[in-house]
Design an enzyme around this catalytic site. Structure first.
Site, PDB file in Angstrom:
ATOM      1  N   MET A  17      73.673 135.901  15.373  1.00 57.99           N
ATOM      2  CA  MET A  17      73.372 135.009  14.259  1.00 57.99           C
ATOM      3  C   MET A  17      73.696 133.574  14.648  1.00 57.99           C
ATOM      4  O   MET A  17      74.837 133.285  15.020  1.00 57.99           O
ATOM      5  CB  MET A  17      74.190 135.395  13.025  1.00 57.99           C
ATOM      6  CG  MET A  17      73.873 136.772  12.473  1.00 57.99           C
ATOM      7  SD  MET A  17      74.908 137.148  11.027  1.00 57.99           S
ATOM      8  CE  MET A  17      76.449 137.585  11.838  1.00 57.99           C
ATOM      9  N   VAL A  23      81.511 140.529  14.627  1.00 55.96           N
ATOM     10  CA  VAL A  23      82.162 139.847  15.752  1.00 55.96           C
ATOM     11  C   VAL A  23      82.148 138.343  15.508  1.00 55.96           C
ATOM     12  O   VAL A  23      81.090 137.761  15.268  1.00 55.96           O
ATOM     13  CB  VAL A  23      81.449 140.164  17.084  1.00 55.96           C
ATOM     14  CG1 VAL A  23      82.176 139.506  18.249  1.00 55.96           C
ATOM     15  CG2 VAL A  23      81.335 141.670  17.302  1.00 55.96           C
ATOM     16  N   GLY A  77      78.069 131.189  12.526  1.00 60.05           N
ATOM     17  CA  GLY A  77      77.599 131.666  13.831  1.00 60.05           C
ATOM     18  C   GLY A  77      78.405 132.834  14.359  1.00 60.05           C
ATOM     19  O   GLY A  77      79.617 132.745  14.486  1.00 60.05           O
ATOM     20  N   SER A  78      77.751 133.943  14.677  1.00 60.78           N
ATOM     21  CA  SER A  78      78.492 135.134  15.047  1.00 60.78           C
ATOM     22  C   SER A  78      77.545 136.225  15.548  1.00 60.78           C
ATOM     23  O   SER A  78      76.416 135.955  15.941  1.00 60.78           O
ATOM     24  CB  SER A  78      79.300 135.630  13.846  1.00 60.78           C
ATOM     25  OG  SER A  78      78.504 135.553  12.679  1.00 60.78           O
ATOM     26  N   ARG A  79      78.011 137.492  15.464  1.00 58.62           N
ATOM     27  CA  ARG A  79      77.275 138.616  16.035  1.00 58.62           C
ATOM     28  C   ARG A  79      77.674 139.893  15.299  1.00 58.62           C
ATOM     29  O   ARG A  79      78.804 140.022  14.826  1.00 58.62           O
ATOM     30  CB  ARG A  79      77.645 138.699  17.526  1.00 58.62           C
ATOM     31  CG  ARG A  79      77.183 139.922  18.297  1.00 58.62           C
ATOM     32  CD  ARG A  79      77.843 139.895  19.674  1.00 58.62           C
ATOM     33  NE  ARG A  79      77.401 140.984  20.523  1.00 58.62           N
ATOM     34  CZ  ARG A  79      76.771 140.799  21.686  1.00 58.62           C
ATOM     35  NH1 ARG A  79      76.544 139.571  22.124  1.00 58.62           N
ATOM     36  NH2 ARG A  79      76.398 141.826  22.415  1.00 58.62           N
TER      37      ARG A  79
END
Length: 218
Positions: A94, A152, A182-184
Site C-alpha cells: 500500500m 506489516v 504506507g505499509s503492506r
C-alpha cells in the site's frame, strides 16, 4: 454484497483532519489564502488518505479476497512463520495514495493473534515481512482452511491498528484494522488454493479475488 458499516472518512483520520483544517482556517483568516494554500493542500492529502469507501464483496464463500488496497509485490511458496507450514504467500503493498483500512479475506473465526515489534524498512521489500513491526491474525475459514493475514508496518507507517480479537467471527470484506501512512499486508494461503493474481496487479480491499479455495477440505 455491499459492505459499508463505517464512515466514508475513516474515524482513525478524524483527529488529523480536524487539526489540519483548523490550522488552515486560522492561517487563512490571519494571513490570507496565499499563505494558507500549502496547508489546504496538506488537508486534501489527509482527506484522501483516510477515505474509506464501501466495497462490493464477492458472494462466493470459497473465495479469498484482498485484505488491502494496493499492488501485488509477492506471489510465492514459503514457510508460514506463524502456523509453521508450507504455504503460498500473496503480498499487497500500500502506498500513501491507497485506502488504508484492512478487511478480512475470508469468512472465518479468529483462532489467534500475534503482535511482533520490529523495524520500519520499506514495505515494498520482501524482508519487511519478517523484520518490520507486524500484527498477524490466524483465521479458520468456514470451509476449514487456515489463512494467516499479516499487517506489516512500512517506512513511514508507525501505527498498526487491529480491532479484532481471538474467538471473533469475521465476514469477508469486514473491516478489522487500519495502518497509517504506507505499509503492506501478507496473506498466507494453503498450498491447495488457486491464486488468481500476479505480481504487479492492482487490487482493492474487499473486492479483488486473491485466490479460490477448494470447496471440500481433504
Amino acid at each position: 454484497m455491499k459492505n459499508y458499516p463505517h464512515p466514508i472518512i475513516a474515524r482513525e483520520g478524524w483527529p488529523f483532519l480536524a487539526g489540519i483544517v483548523a490550522v488552515s482556517l486560522l492561517v487563512t483568516f490571519l494571513a490570507g489564502w496565499l499563505w494558507a494554500l500549502p496547508l489546504w493542500i496538506i488537508s486534501l492529502f489527509v482527506l484522501q488518505f483516510f477515505r474509506d469507501p464501501g466495497r462490493n464483496v464477492p458472494t462466493a464463500r470459497n473465495l479469498v479476497i484482498a485484505p488491502a488496497d494496493g499492488r501485488i509485490v509477492a506471489v510465492e511458496r514459503v514457510q508460514d512463520p506463524y502456523l509453521k507450514r508450507d504455504a503460498q504467500k500473496v503480498s499487497v503493498f500500500m502506498n500513501v495514495f491507497n485506502v488504508h483500512s484492512n478487511r478480512s479475506p475470508v469468512d472465518g473465526v479468529i483462532e489467534e493473534i500475534w503482535y511482533n515489534p520490529g523495524k520500519f524498512v520499506n514495505a515494498d521489500l520482501n524482508k519487511a515481512s519478517t523484520e518490520n513491526e507486524r500484527n498477524a491474525i490466524w483465521l479458520r475459514s468456514d470451509y476449514g482452511y487456515d489463512i494467516t493475514c499479516v499487517q506489516v508496518a512500512g517506512l513511514i507507517a508507525r501505527r498498526i491498528l487491529c480491532y479484532a480479537k481471538p474467538g471473533e467471527w469475521l465476514a469477508r470484506g469486514q473491516r478489522y484494522g487500519f495502518i497509517r501512512f504506507g505499509s503492506r499486508v501478507d496473506v498466507y494461503l494453503p498450498l491447495t488454493a488457486q491464486v488468481r493474481v500476479s505480481i504487479g496487479d492492482k487490487v482493492r480491499a474487499g473486492e479483488t479475488v486473491l485466490s479460490e479455495l477448494p470447496m471440500n477440505v481433504g
